[in-house]
Design a protein around this motif. Structure first.
Motif, mmCIF file in Angstrom:
data_model
loop_
_atom_site.group_PDB
_atom_site.id
_atom_site.type_symbol
_atom_site.label_atom_id
_atom_site.label_comp_id
_atom_site.label_asym_id
_atom_site.label_seq_id
_atom_site.Cartn_x
_atom_site.Cartn_y
_atom_site.Cartn_z
ATOM 1 N N GLY A 62 0.816 -1.207 0.000
ATOM 2 C CA GLY A 62 0.000 0.000 0.000
ATOM 3 C C GLY A 62 0.848 1.255 0.000
ATOM 4 O O GLY A 62 0.581 2.206 -0.748
ATOM 5 N N ARG A 63 1.875 1.280 0.830
ATOM 6 C CA ARG A 63 2.758 2.450 0.885
ATOM 7 C C ARG A 63 3.483 2.650 -0.450
ATOM 8 O O ARG A 63 3.642 3.772 -0.925
ATOM 9 C CB ARG A 63 3.793 2.299 1.993
ATOM 10 C CG ARG A 63 3.219 2.440 3.358
ATOM 11 C CD ARG A 63 2.901 3.899 3.632
ATOM 12 N NE ARG A 63 2.665 4.056 5.047
ATOM 13 C CZ ARG A 63 1.677 4.755 5.556
ATOM 14 N NH1 ARG A 63 0.827 5.376 4.769
ATOM 15 N NH2 ARG A 63 1.529 4.852 6.855
ATOM 16 N N ASN A 64 3.934 1.561 -1.056
ATOM 17 C CA ASN A 64 4.626 1.666 -2.345
ATOM 18 C C ASN A 64 3.693 2.155 -3.450
ATOM 19 O O ASN A 64 4.102 2.956 -4.294
ATOM 20 C CB ASN A 64 5.257 0.326 -2.733
ATOM 21 C CG ASN A 64 6.573 0.089 -2.038
ATOM 22 O OD1 ASN A 64 7.536 0.813 -2.251
ATOM 23 N ND2 ASN A 64 6.622 -0.917 -1.194
ATOM 24 N N ILE A 65 2.454 1.719 -3.442
ATOM 25 C CA ILE A 65 1.472 2.196 -4.420
ATOM 26 C C ILE A 65 1.220 3.685 -4.206
ATOM 27 O O ILE A 65 1.206 4.474 -5.158
ATOM 28 C CB ILE A 65 0.147 1.410 -4.316
ATOM 29 C CG1 ILE A 65 0.335 -0.046 -4.754
ATOM 30 C CG2 ILE A 65 -0.970 2.094 -5.091
ATOM 31 C CD1 ILE A 65 0.461 -0.263 -6.241
ATOM 32 N N MET A 66 1.025 4.077 -2.946
ATOM 33 C CA MET A 66 0.808 5.499 -2.649
ATOM 34 C C MET A 66 2.006 6.334 -3.102
ATOM 35 O O MET A 66 1.831 7.410 -3.684
ATOM 36 C CB MET A 66 0.554 5.693 -1.160
ATOM 37 C CG MET A 66 -0.801 5.175 -0.708
ATOM 38 S SD MET A 66 -1.028 5.339 1.078
ATOM 39 C CE MET A 66 -1.160 7.126 1.232
ATOM 40 N N SER A 67 3.204 5.843 -2.849
ATOM 41 C CA SER A 67 4.404 6.563 -3.253
ATOM 42 C C SER A 67 4.476 6.691 -4.767
ATOM 43 O O SER A 67 4.774 7.769 -5.294
ATOM 44 C CB SER A 67 5.637 5.833 -2.724
ATOM 45 O OG SER A 67 6.810 6.466 -3.141
ATOM 46 N N GLU A 68 4.191 5.599 -5.448
ATOM 47 C CA GLU A 68 4.221 5.610 -6.912
ATOM 48 C C GLU A 68 3.223 6.626 -7.482
ATOM 49 O O GLU A 68 3.480 7.253 -8.501
ATOM 50 C CB GLU A 68 3.923 4.214 -7.449
ATOM 51 C CG GLU A 68 3.996 4.134 -8.952
ATOM 52 C CD GLU A 68 3.655 2.759 -9.466
ATOM 53 O OE1 GLU A 68 4.575 2.121 -9.983
ATOM 54 O OE2 GLU A 68 2.482 2.351 -9.351
ATOM 55 N N GLN A 69 2.128 6.805 -6.809
ATOM 56 C CA GLN A 69 1.097 7.744 -7.247
ATOM 57 C C GLN A 69 1.304 9.149 -6.664
ATOM 58 O O GLN A 69 0.425 9.993 -6.754
ATOM 59 C CB GLN A 69 -0.282 7.206 -6.859
ATOM 60 C CG GLN A 69 -0.640 5.884 -7.499
ATOM 61 C CD GLN A 69 -0.680 5.987 -9.014
ATOM 62 O OE1 GLN A 69 -1.320 6.888 -9.548
ATOM 63 N NE2 GLN A 69 0.011 5.085 -9.684
ATOM 64 N N GLN A 70 2.455 9.370 -6.047
ATOM 65 C CA GLN A 70 2.812 10.636 -5.415
ATOM 66 C C GLN A 70 1.802 11.065 -4.343
ATOM 67 O O GLN A 70 1.498 12.241 -4.173
ATOM 68 C CB GLN A 70 2.965 11.756 -6.461
ATOM 69 C CG GLN A 70 4.291 11.722 -7.152
ATOM 70 C CD GLN A 70 4.158 11.247 -8.579
ATOM 71 O OE1 GLN A 70 3.245 11.637 -9.275
ATOM 72 N NE2 GLN A 70 5.084 10.402 -9.004
ATOM 73 N N ARG A 71 1.286 10.071 -3.615
ATOM 74 C CA ARG A 71 0.368 10.338 -2.514
ATOM 75 C C ARG A 71 1.017 10.029 -1.172
ATOM 76 O O ARG A 71 0.375 10.054 -0.141
ATOM 77 C CB ARG A 71 -0.920 9.521 -2.674
ATOM 78 C CG ARG A 71 -1.640 9.742 -3.981
ATOM 79 C CD ARG A 71 -2.086 11.157 -4.186
ATOM 80 N NE ARG A 71 -3.210 11.439 -3.304
ATOM 81 C CZ ARG A 71 -3.755 12.627 -3.165
ATOM 82 N NH1 ARG A 71 -3.288 13.650 -3.832
ATOM 83 N NH2 ARG A 71 -4.773 12.812 -2.347
ATOM 84 N N TRP A 72 2.307 9.694 -1.199
ATOM 85 C CA TRP A 72 3.091 9.419 -0.004
ATOM 86 C C TRP A 72 4.470 10.000 -0.236
ATOM 87 O O TRP A 72 5.032 9.860 -1.324
ATOM 88 C CB TRP A 72 3.157 7.907 0.241
ATOM 89 C CG TRP A 72 3.779 7.530 1.547
ATOM 90 C CD1 TRP A 72 5.020 6.999 1.729
ATOM 91 C CD2 TRP A 72 3.203 7.672 2.840
ATOM 92 N NE1 TRP A 72 5.252 6.792 3.063
ATOM 93 C CE2 TRP A 72 4.143 7.197 3.777
ATOM 94 C CE3 TRP A 72 1.996 8.148 3.304
ATOM 95 C CZ2 TRP A 72 3.910 7.195 5.138
ATOM 96 C CZ3 TRP A 72 1.758 8.138 4.661
ATOM 97 C CH2 TRP A 72 2.711 7.664 5.565
ATOM 98 N N PRO A 73 5.058 10.665 0.765
ATOM 99 C CA PRO A 73 6.296 11.405 0.528
ATOM 100 C C PRO A 73 7.521 10.559 0.168
ATOM 101 O O PRO A 73 8.412 11.041 -0.508
ATOM 102 C CB PRO A 73 6.523 12.156 1.831
ATOM 103 C CG PRO A 73 5.671 11.502 2.852
ATOM 104 C CD PRO A 73 4.551 10.846 2.126
ATOM 105 N N LYS A 74 7.581 9.330 0.626
ATOM 106 C CA LYS A 74 8.746 8.502 0.321
ATOM 107 C C LYS A 74 8.746 8.157 -1.166
ATOM 108 O O LYS A 74 7.736 7.739 -1.714
ATOM 109 C CB LYS A 74 8.711 7.220 1.146
ATOM 110 C CG LYS A 74 9.865 6.288 0.840
ATOM 111 C CD LYS A 74 9.727 4.980 1.603
ATOM 112 C CE LYS A 74 10.762 3.995 1.186
ATOM 113 N NZ LYS A 74 10.363 3.144 0.100
ATOM 114 N N ALA A 75 9.885 8.319 -1.775
ATOM 115 C CA ALA A 75 9.995 7.979 -3.191
ATOM 116 C C ALA A 75 10.321 6.494 -3.322
ATOM 117 O O ALA A 75 11.450 6.075 -3.098
ATOM 118 C CB ALA A 75 11.065 8.823 -3.861
#
Length: 106
Positions: A49-62
């Motif tokens: 989930g965190r990786n998907i959010m990151s990929e969609q620029q919805r989580w700060p971690k790249a």
């Protein structure tokens, strides 16, 4: 993917799980329980989930596409392991789910 391919994925998955069990014995004196495996799976599911959010620029971690791919594969591996350890044929489980869901939707 044919049945033999999936059978080989299951075989390889359980071989890797056995190797991890050996490491657990060396480091902790006992193998992880099914409950511990389930907790590890849930942790990795959260990381998807965190990786998907990151990929969609919805989580700060790249996060990277490679990291997401790894975690998706690891989650499938955990599901195979959990099914095997619970005495469930994962091939039957997914087939039954798809059949029931297809029927319910259509």
């Amino acid at each position: 993917m044919n049945k033999e391919d999936f059978d080989e994925i299951i075989r390889r998955s359980m071989k890797i799980r056995q190797e991890y069990h050996e490491l657990e014995l060396q480091h902790h004196g006992s193998k992880w329980t099914v409950e511990e495996d389930a907790l590890a799976y849930l942790t990795d599911a959260g990381l998807v989930g965190r990786n998907i959010m990151s990929e969609q620029q919805r989580w700060p971690k790249a996060g990277s596409k490679d990291e997401l791919e790894h975690k998706l594969g690891e989650n499938i591996w955990w599901l195979i392991v959990l099914a095997e350890r619970s005495g469930i044929d994962i091939k039957d489980a997914i087939n039954n789910f798809l059949t029931k869901t297809d029927a319910a939707l259509g």
